[in-house]
Design a protein around this motif. Structure first.
Motif, PDB file in Angstrom:
ATOM      1  N   VAL A  85       0.819  -1.207   0.000  1.00  0.00           N
ATOM      2  CA  VAL A  85       0.000   0.000   0.000  1.00  0.00           C
ATOM      3  C   VAL A  85       0.860   1.268   0.000  1.00  0.00           C
ATOM      4  CG1 VAL A  85      -1.655   1.333   1.361  1.00  0.00           C
ATOM      5  CG2 VAL A  85      -1.899  -1.146   1.187  1.00  0.00           C
ATOM      6  N   ARG A  86       1.929   1.267   0.778  1.00  0.00           N
ATOM      7  CA  ARG A  86       2.693   2.494   1.023  1.00  0.00           C
ATOM      8  C   ARG A  86       3.866   2.720   0.083  1.00  0.00           C
ATOM      9  NH1 ARG A  86      -0.503   5.259   4.585  1.00  0.00           N
ATOM     10  NH2 ARG A  86      -0.715   4.191   6.584  1.00  0.00           N
ATOM     11  N   CYS A  87       4.415   1.676  -0.476  1.00  0.00           N
ATOM     12  CA  CYS A  87       5.696   1.796  -1.171  1.00  0.00           C
ATOM     13  C   CYS A  87       5.693   1.272  -2.600  1.00  0.00           C
ATOM     14  CB  CYS A  87       6.776   1.022  -0.413  1.00  0.00           C
ATOM     15  SG  CYS A  87       6.660   1.083   1.386  1.00  0.00           S
ATOM     16  N   SER A  88       4.932   0.216  -2.859  1.00  0.00           N
ATOM     17  CA  SER A  88       5.120  -0.495  -4.128  1.00  0.00           C
ATOM     18  C   SER A  88       4.720   0.327  -5.340  1.00  0.00           C
ATOM     19  CB  SER A  88       4.366  -1.821  -4.109  1.00  0.00           C
ATOM     20  OG  SER A  88       2.985  -1.594  -4.021  1.00  0.00           O
ATOM     21  N   TYR A  89       3.830   1.291  -5.189  1.00  0.00           N
ATOM     22  CA  TYR A  89       3.406   2.061  -6.372  1.00  0.00           C
ATOM     23  C   TYR A  89       4.520   2.947  -6.911  1.00  0.00           C
ATOM     24  CZ  TYR A  89       2.398   5.900  -3.098  1.00  0.00           C
ATOM     25  OH  TYR A  89       2.488   6.875  -2.125  1.00  0.00           O
ATOM     26  N   CYS A  90       5.567   3.154  -6.141  1.00  0.00           N
ATOM     27  CA  CYS A  90       6.735   3.864  -6.661  1.00  0.00           C
ATOM     28  C   CYS A  90       7.892   2.905  -6.956  1.00  0.00           C
ATOM     29  CB  CYS A  90       7.230   4.900  -5.661  1.00  0.00           C
ATOM     30  SG  CYS A  90       6.173   6.352  -5.566  1.00  0.00           S
ATOM     31  N   HIS A  91       7.983   1.827  -6.187  1.00  0.00           N
ATOM     32  CA  HIS A  91       9.169   0.972  -6.256  1.00  0.00           C
ATOM     33  C   HIS A  91       8.982  -0.331  -7.023  1.00  0.00           C
ATOM     34  CE1 HIS A  91      11.952   3.251  -3.788  1.00  0.00           C
ATOM     35  NE2 HIS A  91      10.942   3.578  -3.021  1.00  0.00           N
ATOM     36  N   ASP A  92       7.753  -0.759  -7.199  1.00  0.00           N
ATOM     37  CA  ASP A  92       7.544  -2.077  -7.806  1.00  0.00           C
ATOM     38  C   ASP A  92       6.728  -2.038  -9.083  1.00  0.00           C
ATOM     39  OD1 ASP A  92       9.016  -3.617  -6.154  1.00  0.00           O
ATOM     40  OD2 ASP A  92       7.362  -4.341  -4.923  1.00  0.00           O
ATOM     41  N   GLY A 120       8.569   3.012 -12.405  1.00  0.00           N
ATOM     42  CA  GLY A 120       8.228   3.705 -11.166  1.00  0.00           C
ATOM     43  C   GLY A 120       9.314   4.723 -10.844  1.00  0.00           C
ATOM     44  N   ILE A 121       8.979   5.746 -10.085  1.00  0.00           N
ATOM     45  CA  ILE A 121       9.977   6.790  -9.829  1.00  0.00           C
ATOM     46  C   ILE A 121      11.041   6.346  -8.832  1.00  0.00           C
ATOM     47  CG2 ILE A 121       8.340   8.628 -10.423  1.00  0.00           C
ATOM     48  CD1 ILE A 121       8.378   9.379  -7.415  1.00  0.00           C
ATOM     49  N   GLY A 122      10.735   5.322  -8.028  1.00  0.00           N
ATOM     50  CA  GLY A 122      11.729   4.799  -7.090  1.00  0.00           C
ATOM     51  C   GLY A 122      12.410   3.563  -7.667  1.00  0.00           C
ATOM     52  N   ALA A 133      23.081  -2.391   0.705  1.00  0.00           N
ATOM     53  CA  ALA A 133      24.020  -1.275   0.666  1.00  0.00           C
ATOM     54  C   ALA A 133      23.879  -0.380   1.903  1.00  0.00           C
ATOM     55  CB  ALA A 133      23.810  -0.456  -0.607  1.00  0.00           C
ATOM     56  N   TYR A 134      22.772  -0.510   2.618  1.00  0.00           N
ATOM     57  CA  TYR A 134      22.617   0.279   3.844  1.00  0.00           C
ATOM     58  C   TYR A 134      23.371  -0.328   5.032  1.00  0.00           C
ATOM     59  CZ  TYR A 134      19.642   3.315   1.296  1.00  0.00           C
ATOM     60  OH  TYR A 134      19.208   4.230   0.373  1.00  0.00           O
ATOM     61  N   SER A 135      24.011  -1.441   4.823  1.00  0.00           N
ATOM     62  CA  SER A 135      24.932  -2.070   5.791  1.00  0.00           C
ATOM     63  C   SER A 135      24.297  -2.712   7.017  1.00  0.00           C
ATOM     64  CB  SER A 135      25.996  -1.090   6.305  1.00  0.00           C
ATOM     65  OG  SER A 135      26.622  -0.480   5.239  1.00  0.00           O
ATOM     66  N   SER A 151      16.644   3.806   9.816  1.00  0.00           N
ATOM     67  CA  SER A 151      16.719   5.274   9.913  1.00  0.00           C
ATOM     68  C   SER A 151      16.405   5.913   8.570  1.00  0.00           C
ATOM     69  CB  SER A 151      18.113   5.735  10.330  1.00  0.00           C
ATOM     70  OG  SER A 151      18.520   5.081  11.479  1.00  0.00           O
ATOM     71  N   TYR A 152      16.976   5.328   7.504  1.00  0.00           N
ATOM     72  CA  TYR A 152      16.745   5.902   6.178  1.00  0.00           C
ATOM     73  C   TYR A 152      15.259   5.904   5.850  1.00  0.00           C
ATOM     74  CZ  TYR A 152      16.479   6.637   1.217  1.00  0.00           C
ATOM     75  OH  TYR A 152      16.130   7.136  -0.005  1.00  0.00           O
ATOM     76  N   LEU A 153      14.598   4.762   6.064  1.00  0.00           N
ATOM     77  CA  LEU A 153      13.179   4.662   5.713  1.00  0.00           C
ATOM     78  C   LEU A 153      12.353   5.668   6.492  1.00  0.00           C
ATOM     79  CD1 LEU A 153      12.612   0.805   5.430  1.00  0.00           C
ATOM     80  CD2 LEU A 153      13.198   2.442   3.632  1.00  0.00           C
ATOM     81  N   ALA A 201      13.315   9.252   5.167  1.00  0.00           N
ATOM     82  CA  ALA A 201      13.184   9.654   3.757  1.00  0.00           C
ATOM     83  C   ALA A 201      11.962   9.104   3.015  1.00  0.00           C
ATOM     84  CB  ALA A 201      14.448   9.239   3.001  1.00  0.00           C
ATOM     85  N   MET A 202      11.300   8.110   3.558  1.00  0.00           N
ATOM     86  CA  MET A 202      10.198   7.468   2.830  1.00  0.00           C
ATOM     87  C   MET A 202       8.896   7.532   3.614  1.00  0.00           C
ATOM     88  SD  MET A 202      11.203   6.441  -0.102  1.00  0.00           S
ATOM     89  CE  MET A 202      12.609   7.475  -0.518  1.00  0.00           C
ATOM     90  N   PRO A 203       7.732   7.482   2.969  1.00  0.00           N
ATOM     91  CA  PRO A 203       7.523   7.555   1.524  1.00  0.00           C
ATOM     92  C   PRO A 203       7.974   8.916   0.987  1.00  0.00           C
ATOM     93  CG  PRO A 203       5.488   6.915   2.698  1.00  0.00           C
ATOM     94  CD  PRO A 203       6.471   7.379   3.712  1.00  0.00           C
ATOM     95  N   GLN A 204       8.527   8.928  -0.185  1.00  0.00           N
ATOM     96  CA  GLN A 204       9.242  10.098  -0.662  1.00  0.00           C
ATOM     97  C   GLN A 204       8.421  11.392  -0.601  1.00  0.00           C
ATOM     98  OE1 GLN A 204       9.768  11.150  -4.510  1.00  0.00           O
ATOM     99  NE2 GLN A 204      11.914  11.707  -4.382  1.00  0.00           N
ATOM    100  N   GLU A 205       7.137  11.317  -0.901  1.00  0.00           N
ATOM    101  CA  GLU A 205       6.338  12.555  -0.924  1.00  0.00           C
ATOM    102  C   GLU A 205       5.910  12.998   0.475  1.00  0.00           C
ATOM    103  OE1 GLU A 205       5.005   9.566  -1.028  1.00  0.00           O
ATOM    104  OE2 GLU A 205       3.119   9.592  -2.169  1.00  0.00           O
ATOM    105  N   THR A 206       5.931  12.073   1.444  1.00  0.00           N
ATOM    106  CA  THR A 206       5.543  12.432   2.820  1.00  0.00           C
ATOM    107  C   THR A 206       6.442  11.696   3.818  1.00  0.00           C
ATOM    108  OG1 THR A 206       3.882  10.666   2.725  1.00  0.00           O
ATOM    109  CG2 THR A 206       3.089  12.917   2.397  1.00  0.00           C
TER     110      THR A 206
END
Ligand code: HEC
Length: 136
Positions: free
Chosen positions: A44-51, A55-57, A67-69, A76-78, A81-86
């Motif tokens: 619901v929250r992520c796949s419409y940009c990433h999957d 998609g823009i992500g 790569a985030y180790s 922390s990144y999520l 920074a995500m979801p990108q618009e909010t």
């Protein structure tokens, strides 16, 4: 022409169906099981940009996420920074469930068990070489 016995049976079925929201599926039950379904939340929250194609992500492959180790760094990144618009807009339990879903579905931790329980310092690695997207 209706047969009385048939009607009685139908009424019985309806009563059982109605009993569900009152007993087994009632609000008390929801409170007891507050675990968010990470796969559902991700969809619901992520796949419409990433999957989706174009998609823009970026596609969230094991390599991209590893790569985030560490679990903590990806977490922390999520949240930051995500979801990108909010960014930061999701409830904490959704971030947690989505993080756990990504770790498990992309196999980022060997013998990780329940990804919700992993300490933040846990290292992320690309483990499955044959899972979709690893060639990227
Ligand atoms: C509105 C579209 C959109 C949504 C929704 C969205 N993202 Fe993103 N995401 C992006 C874009 C665009 C980037 C790359 C640019 C950037 O860093 O802002 C990105 C970057 C990322 C990255 C980093 C990828 C890399 O290459 O390092 C991760 C991880 C990520 N998103 C996960 C998520 C998760 C998890 C969710 C759901 C909670 C989510 N995104 C929701 C658009 C989105």
């Amino acid at each position: 022409m209706r047969r009385r016995s048939g009607r009685t049976r139908l009424t019985g079925v309806a009563a059982v169906t109605l009993a569900c929201p009152l007993a087994a599926c009632g609000p008390g039950d929801e409170a007891a099981d507050s675990r968010v379904d990470g796969e559902y939340a991700y969809t619901v929250r992520c796949s419409y940009c990433h999957d989706v194609p174009n998609g823009i992500g970026a596609e969230l492959t094991p390599r991209v996420l590893a790569a985030y180790s560490t679990v903590g760094a990806l977490d922390s990144y999520l949240r930051f920074a995500m979801p990108q618009e909010t960014p930061g807009s999701l409830p904490p339990e959704e971030y947690q469930a989505i993080l756990a879903y990504l770790i498990e579905s992309r196999e980022l931790v060997e013998d990780g068990g329940d990804a919700l329980e992993l300490p933040p310092s846990t290292e992320l690695r690309v483990i499955a070489t044959a899972s979709p997207g690893t060639e990227r």
